[in-house]
Design a protein around this motif. Structure first.
Motif, PDB file in Angstrom:
ATOM      1  N   ILE A  36       0.841  -1.201   0.000  1.00  0.00           N
ATOM      2  CA  ILE A  36       0.000   0.000   0.000  1.00  0.00           C
ATOM      3  C   ILE A  36       0.878   1.253   0.000  1.00  0.00           C
ATOM      4  O   ILE A  36       0.597   2.211  -0.727  1.00  0.00           O
ATOM      5  CB  ILE A  36      -0.950  -0.007   1.217  1.00  0.00           C
ATOM      6  CG1 ILE A  36      -1.954  -1.164   1.110  1.00  0.00           C
ATOM      7  CG2 ILE A  36      -1.665   1.320   1.361  1.00  0.00           C
ATOM      8  CD1 ILE A  36      -2.946  -1.055  -0.024  1.00  0.00           C
ATOM      9  N   SER A  39       2.393   1.916  -3.376  1.00  0.00           N
ATOM     10  CA  SER A  39       1.403   2.316  -4.375  1.00  0.00           C
ATOM     11  C   SER A  39       0.933   3.753  -4.194  1.00  0.00           C
ATOM     12  O   SER A  39       0.333   4.321  -5.098  1.00  0.00           O
ATOM     13  CB  SER A  39       0.189   1.391  -4.319  1.00  0.00           C
ATOM     14  OG  SER A  39      -0.577   1.653  -3.160  1.00  0.00           O
ATOM     15  N   GLU A  40       1.207   4.328  -3.022  1.00  0.00           N
ATOM     16  CA  GLU A  40       0.762   5.687  -2.710  1.00  0.00           C
ATOM     17  C   GLU A  40      -0.739   5.829  -2.930  1.00  0.00           C
ATOM     18  O   GLU A  40      -1.230   6.798  -3.522  1.00  0.00           O
ATOM     19  CB  GLU A  40       1.549   6.717  -3.521  1.00  0.00           C
ATOM     20  CG  GLU A  40       3.034   6.691  -3.219  1.00  0.00           C
ATOM     21  CD  GLU A  40       3.845   7.639  -4.084  1.00  0.00           C
ATOM     22  OE1 GLU A  40       3.264   8.347  -4.923  1.00  0.00           O
ATOM     23  OE2 GLU A  40       5.078   7.643  -3.917  1.00  0.00           O
ATOM     24  N   LEU A  41      -1.491   4.867  -2.447  1.00  0.00           N
ATOM     25  CA  LEU A  41      -2.938   4.828  -2.614  1.00  0.00           C
ATOM     26  C   LEU A  41      -3.578   6.096  -2.056  1.00  0.00           C
ATOM     27  O   LEU A  41      -3.346   6.465  -0.907  1.00  0.00           O
ATOM     28  CB  LEU A  41      -3.505   3.599  -1.896  1.00  0.00           C
ATOM     29  CG  LEU A  41      -5.005   3.384  -1.994  1.00  0.00           C
ATOM     30  CD1 LEU A  41      -5.411   3.139  -3.445  1.00  0.00           C
ATOM     31  CD2 LEU A  41      -5.421   2.199  -1.143  1.00  0.00           C
ATOM     32  N   ALA A  42      -4.371   6.746  -2.870  1.00  0.00           N
ATOM     33  CA  ALA A  42      -5.077   7.965  -2.453  1.00  0.00           C
ATOM     34  C   ALA A  42      -6.401   7.550  -1.814  1.00  0.00           C
ATOM     35  O   ALA A  42      -7.466   7.689  -2.386  1.00  0.00           O
ATOM     36  CB  ALA A  42      -5.308   8.867  -3.652  1.00  0.00           C
ATOM     37  N   TYR A  43      -6.313   7.011  -0.612  1.00  0.00           N
ATOM     38  CA  TYR A  43      -7.493   6.454   0.058  1.00  0.00           C
ATOM     39  C   TYR A  43      -8.580   7.472   0.307  1.00  0.00           C
ATOM     40  O   TYR A  43      -9.749   7.132   0.357  1.00  0.00           O
ATOM     41  CB  TYR A  43      -7.093   5.807   1.382  1.00  0.00           C
ATOM     42  CG  TYR A  43      -6.503   6.787   2.372  1.00  0.00           C
ATOM     43  CD1 TYR A  43      -5.138   7.038   2.388  1.00  0.00           C
ATOM     44  CD2 TYR A  43      -7.308   7.477   3.261  1.00  0.00           C
ATOM     45  CE1 TYR A  43      -4.594   7.946   3.265  1.00  0.00           C
ATOM     46  CE2 TYR A  43      -6.766   8.385   4.148  1.00  0.00           C
ATOM     47  CZ  TYR A  43      -5.410   8.612   4.146  1.00  0.00           C
ATOM     48  OH  TYR A  43      -4.883   9.513   5.014  1.00  0.00           O
ATOM     49  N   LEU A 138      -5.136  -4.018  -6.845  1.00  0.00           N
ATOM     50  CA  LEU A 138      -4.567  -2.713  -7.196  1.00  0.00           C
ATOM     51  C   LEU A 138      -4.485  -2.552  -8.712  1.00  0.00           C
ATOM     52  O   LEU A 138      -4.786  -1.487  -9.250  1.00  0.00           O
ATOM     53  CB  LEU A 138      -3.185  -2.535  -6.565  1.00  0.00           C
ATOM     54  CG  LEU A 138      -3.157  -2.355  -5.051  1.00  0.00           C
ATOM     55  CD1 LEU A 138      -1.720  -2.406  -4.545  1.00  0.00           C
ATOM     56  CD2 LEU A 138      -3.829  -1.061  -4.633  1.00  0.00           C
ATOM     57  N   PHE A 142      -7.806  -0.292  -8.641  1.00  0.00           N
ATOM     58  CA  PHE A 142      -7.337   0.911  -7.973  1.00  0.00           C
ATOM     59  C   PHE A 142      -6.362   1.731  -8.812  1.00  0.00           C
ATOM     60  O   PHE A 142      -5.803   2.693  -8.325  1.00  0.00           O
ATOM     61  CB  PHE A 142      -6.666   0.550  -6.639  1.00  0.00           C
ATOM     62  CG  PHE A 142      -7.627   0.097  -5.586  1.00  0.00           C
ATOM     63  CD1 PHE A 142      -8.032   0.960  -4.582  1.00  0.00           C
ATOM     64  CD2 PHE A 142      -8.127  -1.192  -5.589  1.00  0.00           C
ATOM     65  CE1 PHE A 142      -8.919   0.555  -3.604  1.00  0.00           C
ATOM     66  CE2 PHE A 142      -9.015  -1.606  -4.613  1.00  0.00           C
ATOM     67  CZ  PHE A 142      -9.415  -0.734  -3.625  1.00  0.00           C
ATOM     68  N   ARG A 143      -6.144   1.356 -10.034  1.00  0.00           N
ATOM     69  CA  ARG A 143      -5.130   2.013 -10.868  1.00  0.00           C
ATOM     70  C   ARG A 143      -5.317   3.526 -10.928  1.00  0.00           C
ATOM     71  O   ARG A 143      -4.355   4.275 -10.926  1.00  0.00           O
ATOM     72  CB  ARG A 143      -5.134   1.420 -12.269  1.00  0.00           C
ATOM     73  CG  ARG A 143      -3.954   1.859 -13.109  1.00  0.00           C
ATOM     74  CD  ARG A 143      -4.009   1.235 -14.484  1.00  0.00           C
ATOM     75  NE  ARG A 143      -3.872  -0.200 -14.454  1.00  0.00           N
ATOM     76  CZ  ARG A 143      -2.732  -0.854 -14.608  1.00  0.00           C
ATOM     77  NH1 ARG A 143      -1.624  -0.193 -14.786  1.00  0.00           N
ATOM     78  NH2 ARG A 143      -2.700  -2.166 -14.605  1.00  0.00           N
ATOM     79  N   CYS A 146      -4.032   5.180  -7.340  1.00  0.00           N
ATOM     80  CA  CYS A 146      -2.707   4.970  -6.767  1.00  0.00           C
ATOM     81  C   CYS A 146      -1.683   4.897  -7.892  1.00  0.00           C
ATOM     82  O   CYS A 146      -2.028   4.778  -9.055  1.00  0.00           O
ATOM     83  CB  CYS A 146      -2.663   3.687  -5.925  1.00  0.00           C
ATOM     84  SG  CYS A 146      -2.841   2.153  -6.852  1.00  0.00           S
ATOM     85  N   ASP A 147      -0.421   4.961  -7.520  1.00  0.00           N
ATOM     86  CA  ASP A 147       0.663   4.837  -8.484  1.00  0.00           C
ATOM     87  C   ASP A 147       1.010   3.355  -8.589  1.00  0.00           C
ATOM     88  O   ASP A 147       1.931   2.871  -7.946  1.00  0.00           O
ATOM     89  CB  ASP A 147       1.870   5.664  -8.035  1.00  0.00           C
ATOM     90  CG  ASP A 147       2.972   5.677  -9.078  1.00  0.00           C
ATOM     91  OD1 ASP A 147       2.837   4.967 -10.108  1.00  0.00           O
ATOM     92  OD2 ASP A 147       3.958   6.387  -8.866  1.00  0.00           O
ATOM     93  N   TYR A 148       0.247   2.662  -9.391  1.00  0.00           N
ATOM     94  CA  TYR A 148       0.422   1.226  -9.529  1.00  0.00           C
ATOM     95  C   TYR A 148       1.772   0.870 -10.142  1.00  0.00           C
ATOM     96  O   TYR A 148       2.297  -0.209  -9.905  1.00  0.00           O
ATOM     97  CB  TYR A 148      -0.714   0.621 -10.362  1.00  0.00           C
ATOM     98  CG  TYR A 148      -0.575  -0.862 -10.530  1.00  0.00           C
ATOM     99  CD1 TYR A 148      -0.777  -1.716  -9.452  1.00  0.00           C
ATOM    100  CD2 TYR A 148      -0.193  -1.413 -11.729  1.00  0.00           C
ATOM    101  CE1 TYR A 148      -0.618  -3.076  -9.581  1.00  0.00           C
ATOM    102  CE2 TYR A 148      -0.032  -2.781 -11.872  1.00  0.00           C
ATOM    103  CZ  TYR A 148      -0.249  -3.595 -10.794  1.00  0.00           C
ATOM    104  OH  TYR A 148      -0.073  -4.949 -10.919  1.00  0.00           O
TER     105      TYR A 148
END
Length: 157
Positions: A36, A39-43, A138, A142-143, A146-148
């Protein structure tokens, strides 16, 4: 990083269920957090369905560990999931953590996430390996959030 999760029961005066949930959360977070984080997920921008899938994944990952430890309290996996969310996203909106108990928990996306998390959790329980379901989630869902590309090298071909 996870030191506060391992506080001794006698020192914190917490229930056995909460102590168990903290241990399970520490395991799950240590396995999931690197992916996570990379990926820098923008939750904060996740739509409800993706939020439900991620929360479902985390809960699903907790379930095989609870089964292996013979945890009978049905609240432990939910508590562990909430703790993992708090560790992964300390600045998360309150709704993100509350979604475990809300209507999202009854959604199809949540069920899909639980199934994926359970597969990875079972693989971890039986072999000690992480599994690839989170990477696949992801990549597929989630692409845009986040930075997949930072975790794509880890994804199965």
């Amino acid at each position: 990083m996870f030191q506060r999760l391992y506080e001794v029961h006698e020192v914190t005066q917490e229930t056995k269920a909460l102590a168990t949930a903290r241990k399970i959360a520490a395991i799950v977070a240590s396995l999931v957090l690197p992916t996570i984080a990379r990926s820098e997920l923008a939750y904060s921008a996740l739509p409800d369905a993706l939020e439900a899938k991620l929360v479902g994944y985390l809960k699903g990952f907790c379930l095989p560990i609870c089964a292996a430890w013979q945890v009978d309290d049905a609240d432990v996996p939910t508590a562990a999931t909430g703790l993992v969310i708090t560790l992964m996203f300390p600045d998360s909106p309150a709704s993100f953590s509350a979604s475990i108990d809300g209507l999202i928990a009854g959604s199809e996306a949540f069920r899909i996430g639980v199934d994926a998390g359970r597969r990875d959790g079972e693989l971890y329980r039986t072999t000690g390996r992480k599994g690839t379901a989170l990477l696949q989630i992801l990549a597929n869902d989630f692409r845009g959030f986040c930075d997949y590309s930072k975790v794509a090298a880890d994804a199965p071909a």
